[in-house]
Write a protein that holds these residues in place. Sequence first.
Motif, PDB file in Angstrom:
ATOM      1  N   ASP A  11      20.033 100.949  46.099  1.00 24.33           N
ATOM      2  CA  ASP A  11      20.828  99.833  45.591  1.00 24.33           C
ATOM      3  C   ASP A  11      22.011 100.350  44.777  1.00 24.33           C
ATOM      4  OD1 ASP A  11      21.087  96.888  45.217  1.00 24.33           O
ATOM      5  OD2 ASP A  11      20.837  97.420  43.106  1.00 24.33           O
ATOM      6  N   VAL A  12      21.768 101.398  43.982  1.00 26.47           N
ATOM      7  CA  VAL A  12      22.844 101.985  43.178  1.00 26.47           C
ATOM      8  C   VAL A  12      23.873 102.661  44.083  1.00 26.47           C
ATOM      9  CG1 VAL A  12      23.406 103.694  41.411  1.00 26.47           C
ATOM     10  CG2 VAL A  12      21.332 102.323  41.190  1.00 26.47           C
ATOM     11  N   VAL A  13      23.399 103.373  45.079  1.00 27.54           N
ATOM     12  CA  VAL A  13      24.305 104.098  45.984  1.00 27.54           C
ATOM     13  C   VAL A  13      25.131 103.117  46.820  1.00 27.54           C
ATOM     14  CG1 VAL A  13      24.386 105.622  47.992  1.00 27.54           C
ATOM     15  CG2 VAL A  13      22.872 106.154  46.082  1.00 27.54           C
ATOM     16  N   TYR A  14      24.489 102.048  47.284  1.00 31.50           N
ATOM     17  CA  TYR A  14      25.184 101.070  48.117  1.00 31.50           C
ATOM     18  C   TYR A  14      26.190 100.231  47.326  1.00 31.50           C
ATOM     19  CZ  TYR A  14      22.319 101.574  52.363  1.00 31.50           C
ATOM     20  OH  TYR A  14      21.731 102.040  53.497  1.00 31.50           O
ATOM     21  N   ARG A  15      25.932 100.048  46.021  1.00 33.92           N
ATOM     22  CA  ARG A  15      26.772  99.134  45.237  1.00 33.92           C
ATOM     23  C   ARG A  15      27.376  99.823  44.008  1.00 33.92           C
ATOM     24  NH1 ARG A  15      24.425  93.608  43.909  1.00 33.92           N
ATOM     25  NH2 ARG A  15      22.733  94.750  42.886  1.00 33.92           N
ATOM     26  N   PRO A  16      28.241 100.810  44.230  1.00 29.99           N
ATOM     27  CA  PRO A  16      28.848 101.535  43.104  1.00 29.99           C
ATOM     28  C   PRO A  16      29.786 100.668  42.274  1.00 29.99           C
ATOM     29  CG  PRO A  16      29.910 102.156  45.158  1.00 29.99           C
ATOM     30  CD  PRO A  16      28.708 101.335  45.528  1.00 29.99           C
ATOM     31  N   LEU A  17      30.417  99.664  42.902  1.00 28.79           N
ATOM     32  CA  LEU A  17      31.329  98.795  42.152  1.00 28.79           C
ATOM     33  C   LEU A  17      30.553  97.959  41.133  1.00 28.79           C
ATOM     34  CD1 LEU A  17      33.672  97.522  45.019  1.00 28.79           C
ATOM     35  CD2 LEU A  17      33.864  99.580  43.634  1.00 28.79           C
ATOM     36  N   GLN A  76      36.401  89.567  46.103  1.00 28.75           N
ATOM     37  CA  GLN A  76      37.814  89.563  46.487  1.00 28.75           C
ATOM     38  C   GLN A  76      38.188  90.871  47.177  1.00 28.75           C
ATOM     39  OE1 GLN A  76      40.531  89.062  43.205  1.00 28.75           O
ATOM     40  NE2 GLN A  76      42.364  88.995  44.516  1.00 28.75           N
ATOM     41  N   ALA A  77      37.682  91.981  46.634  1.00 32.48           N
ATOM     42  CA  ALA A  77      37.979  93.291  47.230  1.00 32.48           C
ATOM     43  C   ALA A  77      37.388  93.401  48.631  1.00 32.48           C
ATOM     44  CB  ALA A  77      37.409  94.395  46.326  1.00 32.48           C
ATOM     45  N   ILE A  78      36.168  92.898  48.794  1.00 31.23           N
ATOM     46  CA  ILE A  78      35.521  92.937  50.117  1.00 31.23           C
ATOM     47  C   ILE A  78      36.295  92.084  51.115  1.00 31.23           C
ATOM     48  CG2 ILE A  78      33.431  92.282  51.389  1.00 31.23           C
ATOM     49  CD1 ILE A  78      31.806  92.985  48.904  1.00 31.23           C
ATOM     50  N   GLU A  79      36.805  90.940  50.617  1.00 28.42           N
ATOM     51  CA  GLU A  79      37.588  90.051  51.490  1.00 28.42           C
ATOM     52  C   GLU A  79      38.886  90.721  51.913  1.00 28.42           C
ATOM     53  OE1 GLU A  79      39.602  85.563  51.335  1.00 28.42           O
ATOM     54  OE2 GLU A  79      38.177  86.215  49.787  1.00 28.42           O
ATOM     55  N   ILE A  80      39.551  91.389  50.979  1.00 31.14           N
ATOM     56  CA  ILE A  80      40.796  92.094  51.301  1.00 31.14           C
ATOM     57  C   ILE A  80      40.533  93.194  52.324  1.00 31.14           C
ATOM     58  CG2 ILE A  80      42.605  93.610  50.379  1.00 31.14           C
ATOM     59  CD1 ILE A  80      42.376  92.084  47.735  1.00 31.14           C
ATOM     60  N   ALA A  81      39.385  93.861  52.175  1.00 32.89           N
ATOM     61  CA  ALA A  81      39.039  94.954  53.099  1.00 32.89           C
ATOM     62  C   ALA A  81      38.629  94.433  54.471  1.00 32.89           C
ATOM     63  CB  ALA A  81      37.902  95.787  52.499  1.00 32.89           C
ATOM     64  N   GLY A  82      38.415  93.105  54.567  1.00 30.63           N
ATOM     65  CA  GLY A  82      38.025  92.529  55.848  1.00 30.63           C
ATOM     66  C   GLY A  82      36.597  92.860  56.236  1.00 30.63           C
ATOM     67  N   LEU A  83      35.724  93.017  55.232  1.00 33.61           N
ATOM     68  CA  LEU A  83      34.333  93.387  55.481  1.00 33.61           C
ATOM     69  C   LEU A  83      33.403  92.197  55.258  1.00 33.61           C
ATOM     70  CD1 LEU A  83      34.375  96.819  53.594  1.00 33.61           C
ATOM     71  CD2 LEU A  83      34.551  96.466  56.067  1.00 33.61           C
ATOM     72  N   GLN A 141      30.445  90.489  53.443  1.00 37.55           N
ATOM     73  CA  GLN A 141      29.793  90.639  52.148  1.00 37.55           C
ATOM     74  C   GLN A 141      28.299  90.873  52.271  1.00 37.55           C
ATOM     75  OE1 GLN A 141      30.758  87.442  49.500  1.00 37.55           O
ATOM     76  NE2 GLN A 141      32.978  87.717  49.688  1.00 37.55           N
ATOM     77  N   ALA A 142      27.711  90.430  53.380  1.00 41.48           N
ATOM     78  CA  ALA A 142      26.273  90.604  53.583  1.00 41.48           C
ATOM     79  C   ALA A 142      25.929  92.027  54.017  1.00 41.48           C
ATOM     80  CB  ALA A 142      25.758  89.611  54.624  1.00 41.48           C
ATOM     81  N   ASN A 143      26.959  92.786  54.391  1.00 38.69           N
ATOM     82  CA  ASN A 143      26.732  94.164  54.837  1.00 38.69           C
ATOM     83  C   ASN A 143      26.402  95.050  53.635  1.00 38.69           C
ATOM     84  OD1 ASN A 143      26.996  96.861  55.805  1.00 38.69           O
ATOM     85  ND2 ASN A 143      28.262  96.102  57.495  1.00 38.69           N
ATOM     86  N   LEU A 144      25.335  95.826  53.725  1.00 40.43           N
ATOM     87  CA  LEU A 144      24.900  96.673  52.614  1.00 40.43           C
ATOM     88  C   LEU A 144      25.971  97.686  52.199  1.00 40.43           C
ATOM     89  CD1 LEU A 144      21.187  97.430  53.594  1.00 40.43           C
ATOM     90  CD2 LEU A 144      21.985  96.007  51.703  1.00 40.43           C
ATOM     91  N   THR A 145      26.788  98.119  53.162  1.00 42.50           N
ATOM     92  CA  THR A 145      27.767  99.172  52.867  1.00 42.50           C
ATOM     93  C   THR A 145      29.161  98.617  52.565  1.00 42.50           C
ATOM     94  OG1 THR A 145      28.272  99.422  55.230  1.00 42.50           O
ATOM     95  CG2 THR A 145      26.521 100.813  54.325  1.00 42.50           C
ATOM     96  N   SER A 146      29.256  97.329  52.297  1.00 41.20           N
ATOM     97  CA  SER A 146      30.583  96.724  52.093  1.00 41.20           C
ATOM     98  C   SER A 146      31.301  97.309  50.881  1.00 41.20           C
ATOM     99  CB  SER A 146      30.455  95.204  51.952  1.00 41.20           C
ATOM    100  OG  SER A 146      29.616  94.864  50.865  1.00 41.20           O
ATOM    101  N   GLN A 147      30.578  97.555  49.777  1.00 45.74           N
ATOM    102  CA  GLN A 147      31.228  98.113  48.586  1.00 45.74           C
ATOM    103  C   GLN A 147      31.709  99.537  48.841  1.00 45.74           C
ATOM    104  OE1 GLN A 147      29.427  97.627  44.750  1.00 45.74           O
ATOM    105  NE2 GLN A 147      28.738  95.536  45.144  1.00 45.74           N
TER     106      GLN A 147
END
Length: 232
Positions: free
Chosen positions: A103-109, A122-129, A131-137
């Motif tokens: 969980d820590v590794v997947y969500r550094p933000l 907002q950052a995930i939306e800008i990246a076009g990813l 949000q439900a994806n574990l590796t989005s951050q």
Amino acid sequence: IGTPLGWIFWAMYQVIANYGIDIIIFTVLLKLVQFPLAVKQQKASAKMGAFQPLIQEINKKYANNPKKKNEELQKIYTEEGYNPMGGCLPTILQFVFLFGILDVVYRPLTHILHLGSDVINQAIEIAGLNQANLTSQLGVVQQLQQDPCKFSALGDSVVSSIQNMNMSFLGMNLGDKPVLASITVLIPILAGVFSFLSIFLSMKTNPAMTSGAPGMGTSSVVMMIVMPIFSL
């Protein structure tokens, strides 16, 4: 469990701003916390060795009567105050902590930079990813470090904090998803190999895991196969 582990990672990152080194330090800390339990386990293994000949005698005497054999073995364990499943506890604890670490590794933000959920979304939306994806951050970190101007709407301070995240270790970017064409594929492979070796050595040093105790034979084999696969 990722929340308390995240605060530990955050504190370490304030001192040593390197993701890989912090993971190693945390692993050492985790081992130190588990050390008393490991000592207790080794003492139990030594105790088990003292009455191992009696267990072998019971296995031989009641080879054709599994029910009676299990009853006699349980009787010995009760008299000696021994729990044959006790050797599995350290491995189980490591497995539980693994999910927190992931969980820590997947969500550094969230855990390392402590950004708010609105900023992260907002950052995930800008990246076009997704949000439900574990590796989005991790995807946000990778994209922003390659093209910070794309995320200017987040503000200079947020962009700067993400841009300065140091996720490199021994020439590898720990934010990358392991693929066969990348050197990072060595990490999951080594994780699986060392998980197998750890369990194999535990079985060798803990007679109870191979002594024919009720259910231990099957559970030991399953653990030796399943745990390394989960690690991989």
